[in-house]
Design an enzyme around this catalytic site. Sequence first.
Site, PDB file in Angstrom:
ATOM      1  N   SER A  59      -1.008  14.453  13.000  1.00  0.00           N
ATOM      2  CA  SER A  59      -1.483  13.484  12.000  1.00  0.00           C
ATOM      3  C   SER A  59      -1.278  14.021  10.590  1.00  0.00           C
ATOM      4  CB  SER A  59      -2.971  13.185  12.227  1.00  0.00           C
ATOM      5  OG  SER A  59      -3.717  14.387  12.264  1.00  0.00           O
ATOM      6  N   ASN A 146     -14.266  17.763  15.015  1.00  0.00           N
ATOM      7  CA  ASN A 146     -14.868  16.434  15.199  1.00  0.00           C
ATOM      8  C   ASN A 146     -15.850  16.092  14.083  1.00  0.00           C
ATOM      9  OD1 ASN A 146     -13.350  16.643  17.459  1.00  0.00           O
ATOM     10  ND2 ASN A 146     -15.064  16.748  18.906  1.00  0.00           N
ATOM     11  N   THR A 191      -9.642 -31.421  -3.387  1.00  0.00           N
ATOM     12  CA  THR A 191     -10.060 -31.165  -2.006  1.00  0.00           C
ATOM     13  C   THR A 191      -8.897 -31.664  -1.163  1.00  0.00           C
ATOM     14  OG1 THR A 191     -11.102 -33.305  -1.734  1.00  0.00           O
ATOM     15  CG2 THR A 191     -12.532 -31.523  -2.502  1.00  0.00           C
ATOM     16  N   HIS A 192      -8.622 -30.970  -0.079  1.00  0.00           N
ATOM     17  CA  HIS A 192      -7.447 -31.269   0.765  1.00  0.00           C
ATOM     18  C   HIS A 192      -6.166 -31.253  -0.077  1.00  0.00           C
ATOM     19  CE1 HIS A 192     -10.436 -32.715   3.709  1.00  0.00           C
ATOM     20  NE2 HIS A 192     -11.025 -33.217   2.635  1.00  0.00           N
ATOM     21  N   SER A 313      15.606 -13.919  -9.734  1.00  0.00           N
ATOM     22  CA  SER A 313      16.378 -14.075  -8.498  1.00  0.00           C
ATOM     23  C   SER A 313      17.710 -13.361  -8.660  1.00  0.00           C
ATOM     24  CB  SER A 313      16.602 -15.559  -8.232  1.00  0.00           C
ATOM     25  OG  SER A 313      17.712 -15.733  -7.384  1.00  0.00           O
ATOM     26  N   LYS A 319      15.797 -18.698 -12.151  1.00  0.00           N
ATOM     27  CA  LYS A 319      14.516 -18.559 -11.452  1.00  0.00           C
ATOM     28  C   LYS A 319      13.565 -17.575 -12.121  1.00  0.00           C
ATOM     29  CE  LYS A 319      13.222 -20.062  -8.167  1.00  0.00           C
ATOM     30  NZ  LYS A 319      13.437 -19.647  -6.787  1.00  0.00           N
ATOM     31  N   ASN A 321       9.977 -16.058 -10.626  1.00  0.00           N
ATOM     32  CA  ASN A 321       9.187 -16.159  -9.395  1.00  0.00           C
ATOM     33  C   ASN A 321       7.838 -15.446  -9.487  1.00  0.00           C
ATOM     34  OD1 ASN A 321      11.262 -17.571  -8.106  1.00  0.00           O
ATOM     35  ND2 ASN A 321      12.277 -15.680  -7.478  1.00  0.00           N
ATOM     36  N   GLU A 326       2.548 -14.067  -4.438  1.00  0.00           N
ATOM     37  CA  GLU A 326       2.969 -14.246  -3.044  1.00  0.00           C
ATOM     38  C   GLU A 326       2.619 -13.028  -2.203  1.00  0.00           C
ATOM     39  OE1 GLU A 326       7.031 -16.433  -2.800  1.00  0.00           O
ATOM     40  OE2 GLU A 326       6.842 -15.624  -4.815  1.00  0.00           O
ATOM     41  N   TYR A 353     -16.486  12.083  20.553  1.00  0.00           N
ATOM     42  CA  TYR A 353     -15.158  12.038  19.936  1.00  0.00           C
ATOM     43  C   TYR A 353     -14.068  11.821  20.981  1.00  0.00           C
ATOM     44  CZ  TYR A 353     -10.925  13.178  17.455  1.00  0.00           C
ATOM     45  OH  TYR A 353      -9.669  13.108  16.912  1.00  0.00           O
ATOM     46  N   GLN A 358      -8.397   9.246  15.744  1.00  0.00           N
ATOM     47  CA  GLN A 358      -7.426   9.639  14.719  1.00  0.00           C
ATOM     48  C   GLN A 358      -6.734   8.405  14.135  1.00  0.00           C
ATOM     49  OE1 GLN A 358      -5.052  13.321  15.200  1.00  0.00           O
ATOM     50  NE2 GLN A 358      -3.314  11.948  15.365  1.00  0.00           N
ATOM     51  N   LYS A 361      -7.347   6.560  10.287  1.00  0.00           N
ATOM     52  CA  LYS A 361      -6.936   6.902   8.922  1.00  0.00           C
ATOM     53  C   LYS A 361      -5.855   6.010   8.341  1.00  0.00           C
ATOM     54  CE  LYS A 361      -8.209  11.443  10.113  1.00  0.00           C
ATOM     55  NZ  LYS A 361      -8.436  10.864  11.444  1.00  0.00           N
TER      56      LYS A 361
HETATM   57  N1  ARG Z   1      -6.706  14.994  13.661  1.00  0.00           N
HETATM   58  C1  ARG Z   1      -7.914  14.696  14.377  1.00  0.00           C
HETATM   59  C2  ARG Z   1      -8.430  13.328  13.900  1.00  0.00           C
HETATM   60  O1  ARG Z   1      -7.982  12.876  12.925  1.00  0.00           O
HETATM   61  C3  ARG Z   1      -8.920  15.730  14.122  1.00  0.00           C
HETATM   62  C4  ARG Z   1      -9.892  15.963  15.204  1.00  0.00           C
HETATM   63  C5  ARG Z   1      -9.271  16.532  16.397  1.00  0.00           C
HETATM   64  N2  ARG Z   1     -10.255  16.921  17.299  1.00  0.00           N
HETATM   65  C6  ARG Z   1      -9.967  17.234  18.543  1.00  0.00           C
HETATM   66  N3  ARG Z   1     -10.935  17.603  19.279  1.00  0.00           N
HETATM   67  N4  ARG Z   1      -8.755  17.139  19.001  1.00  0.00           N
HETATM   68  O2  ARG Z   1      -9.272  12.706  14.493  1.00  0.00           O
END
Ligand code: ARG
Length: 498
Positions: A59, A146, A191-192, A313, A319, A321, A326, A353, A358, A361
């Site tokens: 990650s 965790n 409206t509408h 454009s 044009k 735009n 949008e 956990y 993961q 994010k």
């Molecule tokens: N990269 C992991 C996450 O974003 C971190 C935690 C990993 N923990 C584990 N026990 N493998 O969630």
Amino acid sequence: MNEGGRGRDTGGTGGGAPGGLIRDTGGIGGGAPDDRGRTLWHGRFREGPAEALLAFTTSLHFDRRLAGDDITGSRAHVQMLAKVGLLTGDEAAMIAAALDRVGVEIETGSFESLPSDEDIHTAIERRVTELAGVVGGKLHTGRSRNDQVALDLRLYVRREGLFLSRCMLALAATLVRRAREAGDAYLPGYTHLQRAQNVLLSHHLLAHFWALDRDLDRLLAALERADVSPLGAGALGGSSLPLDPDHVASALGFGRRFQNSLDAVSDRDFVAEMLFVCALSQVHLSRMGEEVVLWSTEEFGFLHLADEYSTGSSMLPHKKNPDIAELARGKAGRLIGHLTGFLATLKGLPLAYNRDLQEDKEPLFDAFDTLSLALLALDGLLSTATFDVERMRLAADEPIVAATDLAEDLVRRGTPFREAHAAVGALARQSIERGIPIEELVMTEPDLGPDLLGIFEPGASLRNRRSAGGSGPLAVREQLEQAAARLTHWGGILGGDD
Ligand code: ARG
């Protein structure tokens, strides 16, 4: 940190995967595998991780955004470990110095990651140990990734949430300013998407302001609920070591610490809430964007966009735009997807956990980025656009739009509203079918007559509007004051402009 940091070889420490199939997924810096590239769990394993495992589970290419938060959290953790006697003052100072150094390396882009650094937490801890020596191995005392990752993400949300709320406030303030400047300009309300009743332009703009006001309220309330430190929960059940979760919570400026370690490491409600706040706010921008698109068509002609906030454009030379509007509309789909996708990720997870978490994010980062950029771009667009109040007035002075006000005139004379509605409806039908202006029919109708004609004078229907919260001039003046008071309120909390 080298944000664009492509070129990391994700494989190499283990074996097993068919060579050449694993592509570069990007990461921090470069760095060939070497004997420093041990996993955090190497003690239990005879073999190193397979290339395919690292490529799939890493990650680092997205959670490197948490580097600063990770260092902040680790500093507080080290301070707490020293306070409870798990580190000596010297040990704590050595680790803190190494953390500072890593912070500088990341900021200046000289930080190098290794293929075995599966995430930013691993990468930073490894580097701290390289710099501080064996004492670095004490950094992770009483801590798990965790609780660490849950902490980092809450720190991120607090930091970026504040930025996001300031972007919301900026657009909200622009809407109020433009509403004030709009004076007594009016246009048909729809409206509408059919002309319905005239409204003041200021009233229309303030309608969008109130949606943003609720977004801000929701965002700040969600941030308040997210204000819980999970550090000290460990992997899931706390620790036999004398940790002090209250100490880290207050050192990091959190309002409170977790109550249940299982919940602390598996709770991602704050992510789901942020995704909802972002999705709904982007939906509001989408609806605003849709009106910008409509109003800037030649057919409507109510709005002219400034060159800086319009696009051209590549083929059609004439044009101009409304791409910002949008995309404000288009990106709502993406943010709704982040919310529903993440809820689906959460739905089947047992405590505590699971690596599925993961997946919190990327949608969160993208939702914050997307919404803040959309807010800033729309703010610029609305600040610089010109309202064509003449075109608005011409559309609104179409006599038929006064139909409801005419019916209300009859109500004032004692006619039951249903009857008035039917009578005016019949006039409207005749006017359309026979091609006669409705005012002429009103003049000649025995029950009506010339003293009802005032309602068709330009602007008359709006001048008569008097109900609270409606589009009459007095009510809108009051509303403007309320909106300005809200801006002052938010400005006081966020320290931004109002
Ligand atoms: N990269 C992991 C996450 O974003 C971190 C935690 C990993 N923990 C584990 N026990 N493998 O969630």
